[in-house]
Design a protein around this motif. Structure first.
Motif, PDB file in Angstrom:
ATOM      1  N   ILE A 172      11.178   0.947   7.801  1.00 20.89           N
ATOM      2  CA  ILE A 172      12.241   1.776   7.432  1.00 20.89           C
ATOM      3  C   ILE A 172      13.392   0.603   7.293  1.00 20.89           C
ATOM      4  O   ILE A 172      13.859  -0.009   8.305  1.00 20.89           O
ATOM      5  N   LEU A 173      14.123   0.663   6.350  1.00 21.44           N
ATOM      6  CA  LEU A 173      15.396  -0.321   6.325  1.00 21.44           C
ATOM      7  C   LEU A 173      16.534   0.404   7.052  1.00 21.44           C
ATOM      8  O   LEU A 173      16.952   1.280   6.879  1.00 21.44           O
ATOM      9  N   ASP A 174      17.182  -0.524   7.768  1.00 18.10           N
ATOM     10  CA  ASP A 174      18.227  -0.112   8.930  1.00 18.10           C
ATOM     11  C   ASP A 174      19.450  -0.438   8.176  1.00 18.10           C
ATOM     12  O   ASP A 174      19.669  -0.858   6.959  1.00 18.10           O
ATOM     13  N   ASP A 175      20.779   0.057   8.740  1.00 19.68           N
ATOM     14  CA  ASP A 175      22.000  -0.259   8.216  1.00 19.68           C
ATOM     15  C   ASP A 175      22.392  -1.553   8.151  1.00 19.68           C
ATOM     16  O   ASP A 175      23.450  -2.027   7.186  1.00 19.68           O
ATOM     17  N   HIS A 176      21.666  -2.549   8.438  1.00 19.33           N
ATOM     18  CA  HIS A 176      22.006  -3.994   8.299  1.00 19.33           C
ATOM     19  C   HIS A 176      21.203  -4.586   7.300  1.00 19.33           C
ATOM     20  O   HIS A 176      20.957  -6.031   7.153  1.00 19.33           O
ATOM     21  N   GLY A 177      20.328  -3.777   6.596  1.00 22.09           N
ATOM     22  CA  GLY A 177      19.522  -4.459   5.545  1.00 22.09           C
ATOM     23  C   GLY A 177      18.089  -4.973   6.240  1.00 22.09           C
ATOM     24  O   GLY A 177      17.517  -5.751   5.480  1.00 22.09           O
ATOM     25  N   LYS A 178      17.715  -4.638   7.194  1.00 26.69           N
ATOM     26  CA  LYS A 178      16.487  -5.189   7.849  1.00 26.69           C
ATOM     27  C   LYS A 178      15.291  -4.051   8.139  1.00 26.69           C
ATOM     28  O   LYS A 178      15.696  -3.094   8.593  1.00 26.69           O
ATOM     29  N   PHE A 179      14.322  -4.556   7.902  1.00 28.11           N
ATOM     30  CA  PHE A 179      13.004  -3.591   8.031  1.00 28.11           C
ATOM     31  C   PHE A 179      12.856  -3.238   9.419  1.00 28.11           C
ATOM     32  O   PHE A 179      12.691  -4.291  10.162  1.00 28.11           O
ATOM     33  N   GLN A 180      12.669  -2.129   9.911  1.00 26.28           N
ATOM     34  CA  GLN A 180      12.310  -1.789  11.125  1.00 26.28           C
ATOM     35  C   GLN A 180      10.988  -1.078  11.215  1.00 26.28           C
ATOM     36  O   GLN A 180      10.958  -0.051  10.602  1.00 26.28           O
ATOM     37  N   PRO A 181       9.969  -1.537  12.180  1.00 26.02           N
ATOM     38  CA  PRO A 181       8.689  -0.853  12.055  1.00 26.02           C
ATOM     39  C   PRO A 181       8.668   0.477  12.914  1.00 26.02           C
ATOM     40  O   PRO A 181       9.560   0.787  13.687  1.00 26.02           O
ATOM     41  N   THR A 182       7.661   0.988  12.409  1.00 30.17           N
ATOM     42  CA  THR A 182       7.667   2.419  13.020  1.00 30.17           C
ATOM     43  C   THR A 182       6.172   2.352  13.866  1.00 30.17           C
ATOM     44  O   THR A 182       5.398   1.616  13.600  1.00 30.17           O
ATOM     45  N   LYS A 183       5.931   3.557  14.437  1.00 26.24           N
ATOM     46  CA  LYS A 183       4.694   3.726  15.088  1.00 26.24           C
ATOM     47  C   LYS A 183       3.405   3.700  13.725  1.00 26.24           C
ATOM     48  O   LYS A 183       3.292   4.382  12.885  1.00 26.24           O
ATOM     49  N   LEU A 184       2.192   3.122  14.309  1.00 32.75           N
ATOM     50  CA  LEU A 184       1.294   3.288  13.484  1.00 32.75           C
ATOM     51  C   LEU A 184       0.698   4.739  13.578  1.00 32.75           C
ATOM     52  O   LEU A 184       0.219   5.226  14.520  1.00 32.75           O
ATOM     53  N   LEU A 185       0.266   5.366  12.394  1.00 33.16           N
ATOM     54  CA  LEU A 185      -0.473   6.414  12.388  1.00 33.16           C
ATOM     55  C   LEU A 185      -1.821   6.673  11.795  1.00 33.16           C
ATOM     56  O   LEU A 185      -2.010   5.752  11.078  1.00 33.16           O
ATOM     57  N   THR A 186      -2.579   7.644  12.188  1.00 38.02           N
ATOM     58  CA  THR A 186      -3.858   7.689  11.582  1.00 38.02           C
ATOM     59  C   THR A 186      -4.294   9.303  11.282  1.00 38.02           C
ATOM     60  O   THR A 186      -3.434  10.127  11.536  1.00 38.02           O
ATOM     61  N   ILE A 187      -5.403   9.560  11.187  1.00 41.46           N
ATOM     62  CA  ILE A 187      -6.136  10.783  11.229  1.00 41.46           C
ATOM     63  C   ILE A 187      -5.415  11.778  12.412  1.00 41.46           C
ATOM     64  O   ILE A 187      -5.552  11.311  13.419  1.00 41.46           O
ATOM     65  N   GLY A 188      -4.959  12.922  11.782  1.00 39.16           N
ATOM     66  CA  GLY A 188      -4.551  13.733  12.732  1.00 39.16           C
ATOM     67  C   GLY A 188      -2.860  13.990  13.179  1.00 39.16           C
ATOM     68  O   GLY A 188      -2.427  14.695  13.737  1.00 39.16           O
ATOM     69  N   GLU A 189      -2.457  13.097  12.265  1.00 40.11           N
ATOM     70  CA  GLU A 189      -0.939  12.786  12.135  1.00 40.11           C
ATOM     71  C   GLU A 189      -0.274  13.121  10.791  1.00 40.11           C
ATOM     72  O   GLU A 189      -0.976  13.076   9.827  1.00 40.11           O
ATOM     73  N   GLU A 190       1.114  13.362  10.750  1.00 38.24           N
ATOM     74  CA  GLU A 190       1.905  13.536   9.493  1.00 38.24           C
ATOM     75  C   GLU A 190       2.672  12.709   9.309  1.00 38.24           C
ATOM     76  O   GLU A 190       3.580  12.258  10.271  1.00 38.24           O
ATOM     77  N   VAL A 191       3.197  12.530   8.120  1.00 35.44           N
ATOM     78  CA  VAL A 191       4.321  11.643   7.797  1.00 35.44           C
ATOM     79  C   VAL A 191       5.151  12.440   6.823  1.00 35.44           C
ATOM     80  O   VAL A 191       5.006  13.133   6.092  1.00 35.44           O
ATOM     81  N   THR A 192       6.671  12.204   7.281  1.00 34.51           N
ATOM     82  CA  THR A 192       7.573  12.967   6.543  1.00 34.51           C
ATOM     83  C   THR A 192       8.742  11.830   6.203  1.00 34.51           C
ATOM     84  O   THR A 192       8.551  10.862   7.062  1.00 34.51           O
ATOM     85  N   THR A 193       9.624  12.087   5.526  1.00 37.49           N
ATOM     86  CA  THR A 193      10.701  10.860   5.230  1.00 37.49           C
ATOM     87  C   THR A 193      12.123  11.739   4.899  1.00 37.49           C
ATOM     88  O   THR A 193      12.157  12.941   4.083  1.00 37.49           O
ATOM     89  N   SER A 194      13.298  11.072   5.556  1.00 38.89           N
ATOM     90  CA  SER A 194      14.296  11.774   4.902  1.00 38.89           C
ATOM     91  C   SER A 194      14.869  11.701   3.424  1.00 38.89           C
ATOM     92  O   SER A 194      15.570  12.289   3.012  1.00 38.89           O
ATOM     93  N   ILE A 195      14.112  10.758   2.766  1.00 36.72           N
ATOM     94  CA  ILE A 195      14.358  10.529   1.159  1.00 36.72           C
ATOM     95  C   ILE A 195      13.761  11.819   0.782  1.00 36.72           C
ATOM     96  O   ILE A 195      14.474  12.101  -0.368  1.00 36.72           O
ATOM     97  N   LEU A 196      12.788  12.416   1.045  1.00 34.14           N
ATOM     98  CA  LEU A 196      12.312  13.573   0.394  1.00 34.14           C
ATOM     99  C   LEU A 196      12.132  15.057   1.550  1.00 34.14           C
ATOM    100  O   LEU A 196      11.121  15.145   1.956  1.00 34.14           O
ATOM    101  N   PRO A 197      13.326  15.396   1.748  1.00 32.46           N
ATOM    102  CA  PRO A 197      13.333  16.587   2.604  1.00 32.46           C
ATOM    103  C   PRO A 197      12.400  17.820   2.249  1.00 32.46           C
ATOM    104  O   PRO A 197      12.100  18.094   1.208  1.00 32.46           O
ATOM    105  N   GLY A 198      11.611  17.939   3.257  1.00 32.85           N
ATOM    106  CA  GLY A 198      10.501  19.153   3.040  1.00 32.85           C
ATOM    107  C   GLY A 198       9.133  18.459   2.641  1.00 32.85           C
ATOM    108  O   GLY A 198       8.135  19.213   2.537  1.00 32.85           O
TER     109      GLY A 198
END
Length: 209
Positions: A172-198
């Motif tokens: 995810i791009l931060d306020d300084h224009g740099k990518f920040q890594p997130t948690k590695l996800l796999t089966i049993g987990e879900e992905v959401t994003t602020s770009i597409l609420p819902g």
């Protein structure tokens, strides 16, 4: 006085009819890319030519659909649009002239929310979301080369999906224009994003079968 023939314009340059005519050690622009008339898919990253993996296999295509379809269903009411490969994304730096664009890629899935970036040839500028589904042989390109150009261009979220590991990883791009890594996800987990609420991507459904 001897007549000197001027250097040909972009329109006058001959087409490149076979991949054997491509100099993989050379430096290419989007203007050159538009001269390619062969079927093999190539990408240009910072002026350098990269071969794309062979046509996506069945599993790759199935996973692409299982990600793009939920995105499409979540777009109701939003100006964002989702596209799947083959779809050219031109990452311009200084100008939008074809001869001065040195990165053109074909991500597996892109989400574009700024309608001004869309034209008849694809997207010019950074999509909001870029999704790459890894295939054997292209991991290094996706993880290193594309990471750099997506970050520099200002892609808000870069998703990397590994069918072999059944894993999902996101930058995810931060306020300084740099990518920040997130948690590695796999089966049993879900992905959401602020770009597409819902929007919710259920990874168990993405990787089942």
């Amino acid at each position: 006085m001897k007549n000197i023939k001027p250097y040909p314009t972009e329109e006058e340059l001959p087409p490149i009819q076979t991949v054997n005519e491509v100099d993989f050690a050379g430096y290419y622009s989007y203007a050159d890319y538009m001269r390619f008339e062969f079927e093999e898919r190539l990408e240009i990253i910072k002026g350098h030519i990269f071969r794309m993996s062979p046509a996506p296999n069945r599993i790759h295509q199935k996973i692409s659909g299982r990600i793009s379809n939920p995105i499409y269903n979540a777009l109701n009411g939003y100006k964002c649009e989702v596209y799947t490969a083959p779809f050219d994304v031109r990452l311009a730096k200084k100008t939008q002239l074809d001869k001065e664009i040195f990165t053109v890629v074909q991500p597996d899935i892109v989400v574009v929310c700024d309608q001004s970036k869309l034209d008849k040839r694809g997207c010019i500028g950074a999509p909001d979301i870029v999704v790459e589904i890894l295939s054997p042989g292209n991991n290094k390109k996706e993880l290193i080369n594309k990471y750099e150009v997506y970050e520099e261009a200002g892609v808000k979220e870069y998703w990397i999906v590994s069918p072999s590991d059944k894993s999902f990883f996101r930058y995810i791009l931060d306020d300084h224009g740099k990518f920040q890594p997130t948690k590695l996800l796999t089966i049993g987990e879900e992905v959401t994003t602020s770009i597409l609420p819902g929007f919710t991507l259920v990874l168990e459904k993405v990787f089942e079968d």
